[in-house]
Design a protein around this motif. Structure first.
Motif, PDB file in Angstrom:
ATOM      1  N   GLU A 185       0.881  -0.835   0.127  1.00  0.00           N
ATOM      2  CA  GLU A 185      -0.288   0.301  -0.250  1.00  0.00           C
ATOM      3  C   GLU A 185       1.123   1.283   0.166  1.00  0.00           C
ATOM      4  OE1 GLU A 185      -3.439  -0.136   0.336  1.00  0.00           O
ATOM      5  OE2 GLU A 185      -3.950   1.593   0.655  1.00  0.00           O
TER       6      GLU A 185
ATOM      7  N   HIS B 151       1.314   4.133  -2.265  1.00  0.00           N
ATOM      8  CA  HIS B 151       0.854   5.508  -2.304  1.00  0.00           C
ATOM      9  C   HIS B 151       2.074   6.435  -2.748  1.00  0.00           C
ATOM     10  CE1 HIS B 151      -2.755   5.224   0.142  1.00  0.00           C
ATOM     11  NE2 HIS B 151      -2.829   4.103  -0.322  1.00  0.00           N
TER      12      HIS B 151
ATOM     13  N   VAL C 270       1.382   9.558  -5.099  1.00  0.00           N
ATOM     14  CA  VAL C 270       2.327  11.307  -5.715  1.00  0.00           C
ATOM     15  C   VAL C 270       2.902  10.985  -7.114  1.00  0.00           C
ATOM     16  CG1 VAL C 270       3.809  12.284  -4.014  1.00  0.00           C
ATOM     17  CG2 VAL C 270       0.896  11.115  -3.302  1.00  0.00           C
TER      18      VAL C 270
ATOM     19  N   LYS D  26      -7.902  10.726  -0.525  1.00  0.00           N
ATOM     20  CA  LYS D  26      -7.729   8.859   0.230  1.00  0.00           C
ATOM     21  C   LYS D  26      -7.876   8.314  -0.875  1.00  0.00           C
ATOM     22  CE  LYS D  26      -8.871   6.171   3.412  1.00  0.00           C
ATOM     23  NZ  LYS D  26      -7.769   5.086   3.546  1.00  0.00           N
ATOM     24  N   PHE D  27      -6.689   8.012  -1.685  1.00  0.00           N
ATOM     25  CA  PHE D  27      -6.382   6.803  -2.412  1.00  0.00           C
ATOM     26  C   PHE D  27      -7.065   5.375  -2.043  1.00  0.00           C
ATOM     27  CE2 PHE D  27      -1.904   9.027  -2.589  1.00  0.00           C
ATOM     28  CZ  PHE D  27      -3.115   9.863  -4.291  1.00  0.00           C
TER      29      PHE D  27
ATOM     30  N   THR E 233      -7.587   1.893  -2.935  1.00  0.00           N
ATOM     31  CA  THR E 233      -6.528   0.780  -3.147  1.00  0.00           C
ATOM     32  C   THR E 233      -7.436  -0.847  -3.117  1.00  0.00           C
ATOM     33  OG1 THR E 233      -5.391   0.544  -1.380  1.00  0.00           O
ATOM     34  CG2 THR E 233      -4.650   2.568  -3.350  1.00  0.00           C
TER      35      THR E 233
ATOM     36  N   GLY F  96       2.473   2.628  -9.037  1.00  0.00           N
ATOM     37  CA  GLY F  96       1.667   3.880  -8.754  1.00  0.00           C
ATOM     38  C   GLY F  96       2.424   4.934 -10.346  1.00  0.00           C
TER      39      GLY F  96
ATOM     40  N   SER G 220       0.227   5.809 -12.978  1.00  0.00           N
ATOM     41  CA  SER G 220      -1.535   6.891 -12.973  1.00  0.00           C
ATOM     42  C   SER G 220      -0.833   8.173 -13.865  1.00  0.00           C
ATOM     43  CB  SER G 220      -1.248   7.928 -11.555  1.00  0.00           C
ATOM     44  OG  SER G 220       0.625   8.631 -10.953  1.00  0.00           O
TER      45      SER G 220
END
Ligand SMILES: Cc1cc2nc3c(=O)[nH]c(=O)nc-3n(C[C@H](O)[C@H](O)[C@H](O)COP(=O)(O)OP(=O)(O)OC[C@H]3O[C@@H](n4cnc5c(N)ncnc54)[C@H](O)[C@@H]3O)c2cc1C
Lengths: 782, 284
Positions: free
Chosen positions: A669, A673, A677, A714-715, A717, A738, A742
């Protein structure tokens, strides 16, 4: 005991890191240590006329001042370790300190070594360098133009290499019903690890050994390259990188700075430390991305994509950094068809030299660029054929029964169920409902958009045979030693070199699961060439995939030997002994057992071992993967655009990733994340810019928009799990997904929101001002 | 980076500060919170031979009632402004602007005096203080003068303050009872400083705007009052139309920077409109 693999153990390394007890390079203090400060060129391109060090030398506390001429005959050129095949690559001689020309603003010309870092910097300001300034070129396309200033006199047209892959697709394009062309700019990014680079070197005159503590992702590669440059044999050179505060690719390269410090430590016979300032980190630590890409897609009117053709100009900066040539070629060009069954594809890349900071790997390295262009092209093609981009994705995604799938560049995708990940994401997002709301909102003058990225990437670099075939000047296997101590405690030595990702925990989990031990009985050691036989480091999401698999192999050797010892003790045949949760037992007689710890003690006492067995208990394995691994998934971004200001609000972000077996869900996770970003940062905020003279305009966090936590929702997932069939742990790699997936999801979403204005594309980062200007140019809100 | 070497002294009263400044005004600098000065020194953009630390000068500290307003010592930290009950009661606009400066570390170090004297065109507090009609108390060699903040800022990073003067206090008149205020900031994604900050208060009586003040920062070479917007509003019903009209006049009230494409004018209009809208809603 519950399964350790799959449990969200807290990070073992955090116990020291959050208490300020980490062992970063700059924490090293050695008696008698002196400090280095570099004198750097303010010009992007100039001839060095003269260097006057007299005044600097006179400053009390200055030990020495060295210039490029002092090192010229004693230190080899900083090497490039990736030579793409058949690309006619020219080497770009890169002296550790420049002595004839400087080729980017930041190129070092001298070093001052003094008793304190403060004196060193003050004196560095007193080194007088006379430059004859010359014109500079910063854009990769401009660099290719006739008459552009040359970065290296003997490299014509500033083309360092010209690489091609795939077969001609001209015929498909000539016959195609629909052809969509577009040009994209992958802007330049500054990796911005929290810890800047640093190096401490200590020469031992008694043993003729040099120890270098350095911020690196790959200490053994550093040892190999530095050994060559410094003329210190590998067995007399130790490279240590215990705690490294992030890297994102920017600490793969071997840099002049650590070489200069090492040379000076021997010359002066004193330990020398150099710590990069944040300003230097912006100007001299490698940057990422920076391509201009011409992309064409051919397809049918009913949504079948038949071919993709890519021509890219990759800006590699002033010198070819260690891994740089591989990034825009192998890691990019071979996967431009993405997750789609596009039968025909070709890629062509010009590796361009410019008067800018060298560019090397940055999280994703090549794959974000490839994913971006194909995901954006799918949307542009959908628009051209008047179809929904989701429908076009469904038509073209590689079907689940096609694996292993050979792509047009002969890469073999190991396993996948792309429809499965898409379906899961669509469970989380009601697409039809969104489209309805979007319509209603548009009528009220509100603009929302949705963007997809149904991506695949290649990880777990990689089989060594392939490394050789694609010109990587190293192997890509990994080593592991699992050393069991007499009490049954375990030290694991890995050749991977985690630098923030948390594999001290993940690797302990693998061993805990396989040997049936509590994780706290296992210590993972990495980042020291004196302790670890060999290794290739951490990059390309390879650490758990390749390094973890090596540990698994080593575990098997330990179990095999311990089983023999247990069988001997239990006086049964080896085949009659079961091993489960740390306990050897006789099959069918569960009461007769030997613990793993007892077997370990027996191995060391060696009072009664099976005939011919050597004492001690440890396993060493060198794991050479069979293939890359191919993580995949579906990301969905939902944005709203404020036409009054151009502001983009990220309303929801859904990421469904299939990274194979998950060893620690919390760490996975975290990786996702962080990647998100950085990927969203590229889409919306980040971008390094130079002026015409080659001055970096975004040289600090005042101007360079590093994304902040508060910019994000809040992502959401989730995962599907498709184990890699050829990896013994079934893992696929998660370090880069990620960042890879993204960026296009966001841009697709913003363009979807802006569709009513007739806006189809904007260059990244999509700043509010650019968005507002584009809307204004189309006549403003209606 | 590291600063060049400098000499450091800690002052104990205002007189001492002035005396030390006078000794070598061109090479001496006051250091308050250091959060603007030290970055410049580290980048070696400012060369300072001697720093005079004012953190221990009692006269420069504290917030007290003063002739119906507040007298705020120049060495009052942003965090204090944000939470001080007297400030929140008499000039809530100032407290809300202080609360959104930088981050907590910055607010715990930076001071109101430092922010004003540094005169960064993108500082937050000047907008609030302009809207509040603040006055400065400045001590120099043998003198003390008072100056309206309106006249203080000359150009980016340049004020009327002489090299041997000290800003000692900021006098802030109490806001009109019943007035509603807001500070609306658009932070730059990199620096966090305002791309535009709008400080405004409005007092409404009998459905009409009795009085109001609007000031902008971040958007031009110096912070400025949106005097034309104020004129539009004053005496009018506090309506959506009046707000829209006032917002349109904001950009023309001062000098904007970097507005070739009209984006900054647009931000003026949008942010003034939103700030006034917030107040109107709050005033209900
Ligand atoms: C990371 C970061 C983020 C920031 N974000 C913001 C933001 O969002 N908004 C914002 O408004 N500001 C921001 N700032 C600036 C911050 O508010 C500063 O603290 C403030 O601008 C200066 O106050 P200081 O007390 O630190 O002054 P100093 O840095 O100590 O001094 C600044 C200048 O003022 C002079 N000076 C100081 N006090 C006096 C005095 N009493 N009399 C005469 N001269 C004096 C000094 O000599 C110096 O020239 C930020 C700063 C940082 C480091």
């Amino acid at each position: 005991m519950a399964d350790v693999i799959g449990s969200a153990l807290k990070r073992h390394e955090d116990i020291r890191l959050i208490r300020g007890k980490g062992q970063y390079t700059d924490d090293m203090k050695i008696p008698g240590m002196v400090y280095a400060s570099m004198v750097r060129s303010p010009y992007a391109h100039a001839r060095i006329v003269a260097v006057d060090t007299a005044e600097a030398r006179r400053v009390p506390g200055v030990q020495a001042v060295f210039t490029g001429r002092d090192l010229k005959d004693e230190v080899g050129m900083v090497p490039t370790a990736w030579i793409p095949p058949d690309s006619d690559m020219k080497m770009t001689p890169h002296p550790a300190l420049a002595y004839d020309f400087v080729r980017y603003a930041g190129d070092a010309v001298a070093v001052v070594i003094a008793d304190t870092p403060y004196i060193a910097q003050d004196a560095a300001d007193l080194v007088r360098v006379e430059y004859d300034a010359m014109p500079a070129v910063t854009n990769p396309r401009d660099a290719a133009k006739e008459g552009a200033p040359l970065v290296h006199e003997d490299i014509a047209g500033n083309v360092a290499f010209h690489w091609k892959a795939g077969v001609s697709v001209d015929e498909v394009f000539n016959k195609a019903e629909v052809v969509v062309r577009h040009e994209f700019r992958q802007q330049r990014l500054v990796p911005s690890a929290m810890e800047p680079r640093a190096a401490v070197a200590q020469w031992n005159a008694a043993t003729d050994e040099l120890t270098v503590w350095v911020t690196t992702q790959n200490p053994h590669i550093h040892r190999l390259l530095m050994s060559g440059m410094l003329g210190i044999p590998e067995h007399k050179l130790r490279v240590v990188a215990i705690d490294v505060g992030g890297a994102f690719g920017s600490k793969i390269a071997c840099y002049p700075d650590e070489v200069v410090v090492s040379w000076a430590a021997r010359k002066l016979n004193r330990p020398v430390k150099w710590t990069e300032t944040r300003s230097e980190n912006f100007t001299v630590t490698t940057h990422g991305r920076d391509h201009v890409e011409e992309v064409e897609v051919a397809g049918t009117k009913d949504g079948h994509i038949q071919a993709i053709r890519v021509k890219a100009y990759a800006n590699l900066g002033a010198y070819l950094s260690t891994a740089a040539p591989g990034v825009p070629t192998i890691l990019f060009g071979l996967i431009v068809n993405g997750a789609y069954a596009i039968p025909h594809a070709s890629a062509e890349v010009f590796g361009m030299l410019t008067h800018t900071t060298p560019v090397d790997a940055y999280r994703g390295a090549g794959r974000p660029e490839a994913t971006f262009l194909v995901e954006r092209m799918v949307d542009l093609y959908s628009e051209a054929v008047g179809m929904d981009p989701l429908a076009v994705r469904k038509i073209n995604l590689i079907p689940a029964d096609a694996f292993p799938y050979t792509n047009p560049f002969t890469l073999q995708y190991d396993s996948g169920n792309y429809q499965g990940a898409l379906a899961k994401a669509l469970e989380m997002v009601d697409y039809q409902q969104f489209r309805k709301e979007q319509d209603n909102l548009r009528k009220q003058g509100k603009y929302v958009g949705i963007g997809f990225s149904t991506y695949v990437e290649m990880c777990g670099l990689g089989p060594s045979e392939v490394a050789g075939a694609v010109g990587f000047q190293g192997g890509l296997w990994e080593s592991a030693t699992v050393r069991v101590h007499p009490t049954g405690k375990v030290t694991v030595f890995t050749g991977a070199s985690p630098h923030g990702q948390g594999e001290e925990t993940t690797f302990a989990q693998i061993v805990a699961q396989e040997l049936g031990l509590p994780p706290e009985d296992i210590e993972v050691v990495h980042g020291d060439t004196a302790k670890i036989a060999m290794g290739w480091g951490t990059y390309g999401s390879r650490t758990t995939v390749v390094g973890g698999a090596a540990i698994h192999m080593a575990d098997q050797k330990v179990i095999e030997k311990a089983r023999k010892i247990a069988a001997h003790k239990l006086e049964v045949g080896e085949d009659d002994v079961a091993f489960e949760q740390g306990l050897f037992s006789v099959k069918g007689l569960p009461a007769r057992t030997v613990t793993f710890q007892e077997a370990a003690l027996d191995a060391y006492l060696a009072w009664s071992l099976p005939k011919g067995m050597e004492p001690a208990l440890e396993g060493t394995a060198f794991y050479n993967p069979e293939n890359f691994t191919y993580p995949f998934g579906t990301h969905i971004a939902m944005v709203s655009v404020d036409p009054e200001t151009g502001d983009i609000e990220l309303m929801r972000y859904v990421a469904v990733d299939d990274v194979g077996i998950v060893i620690n869900p919390m760490l996975v996770e975290g990786q996702i994340h962080g990647g998100l970003v950085q990927g969203i940062g590229q889409a919306l905020y980040e971008g390094a810019e130079y002026d015409d003279q080659g001055q970096l305009l975004t040289g600090s966090f005042l101007d360079y928009a590093m994304p902040k936590a508060r910019f994000f929702p809040k992502f959401e997932t989730a995962h599907t799990v498709t184990p890699s069939p050829h990896n013994p742990l079934g893992v696929k790699g998660v370090g880069e997904t990620g960042a890879i997936a993204s960026t296009p999801a966001i841009v697709n979403a913003v363009m979807d929101a802006l569709a009513p204005f007739g806006i189809h594309d904007l260059p990244m980062p999509l700043t509010p001002r650019k968005v507002w200007q584009a809307i204004a140019a189309k006549g403003g809100t209606h | 980076m590291y600063t060049a070497p400098f000499d450091y002294r800690r002052a104990h009263d205002t007189q001492e500060v002035v005396t030390w400044l006078q000794e070598d005004p061109d090479n001496t600098k006051i250091i308050a919170g250091g959060h603007s000065l030290l970055p410049l020194m580290k980048l070696r953009l400012a060369s300072v031979a001697r720093l005079v630390d004012i953190s221990q000068v009692a006269e420069l500290q504290g917030i007290r009632e003063d002739m119906g307003g507040l007298r705020i010592g120049a060495f009052t930290r942003h965090a204090q402004l944000a939470k001080d009950p007297a400030v929140r009661e008499a000039a809530p606009l100032l407290a809300s602007a202080a609360a959104v400066i930088g981050d907590m570390q910055v607010r715990n170090r930076g001071t109101i005096g430092g922010s004003l004297c540094h005169a960064d065109p993108a500082a937050d507090l000047p907008a609030a203080l302009l809207a509040l009609n603040a006055e400065l108390v400045i001590a120099g060699p043998g003198t003390e003068r008072r100056e309206s903040l309106d006249a203080f800022f000359l150009a980016p990073f340049i004020t009327t303050l002489a090299a041997d003067e000290v800003l000692t206090a900021i006098v802030v008149p109490r806001m009109v009872p019943g007035a509603k205020s807001t500070y609306l900031k658009r932070p730059h994604p990199a620096s966090g400083y305002p791309v535009i900050g709008v400080a405004a208060w409005v007092s409404v009586s009998g459905g009409r705007v009795e009085d109001c003040r609007i000031a902008l920062t971040g958007i031009g070479p110096v912070p400025f009052r949106a005097a034309r917007s104020e004129q539009v509003l004053t005496g009018r019903a506090f309506s959506r139309e009046a707000i829209a009209e006032a917002a349109r006049e904001a950009a023309g009230s001062g000098t904007l920077e970097d507005d070739e494409d009209g984006y900054k004018s647009q931000l003026c209009q949008v942010y003034v409109s939103r700030a006034l809208g917030d107040i109107a809603q709050g005033a209900g």
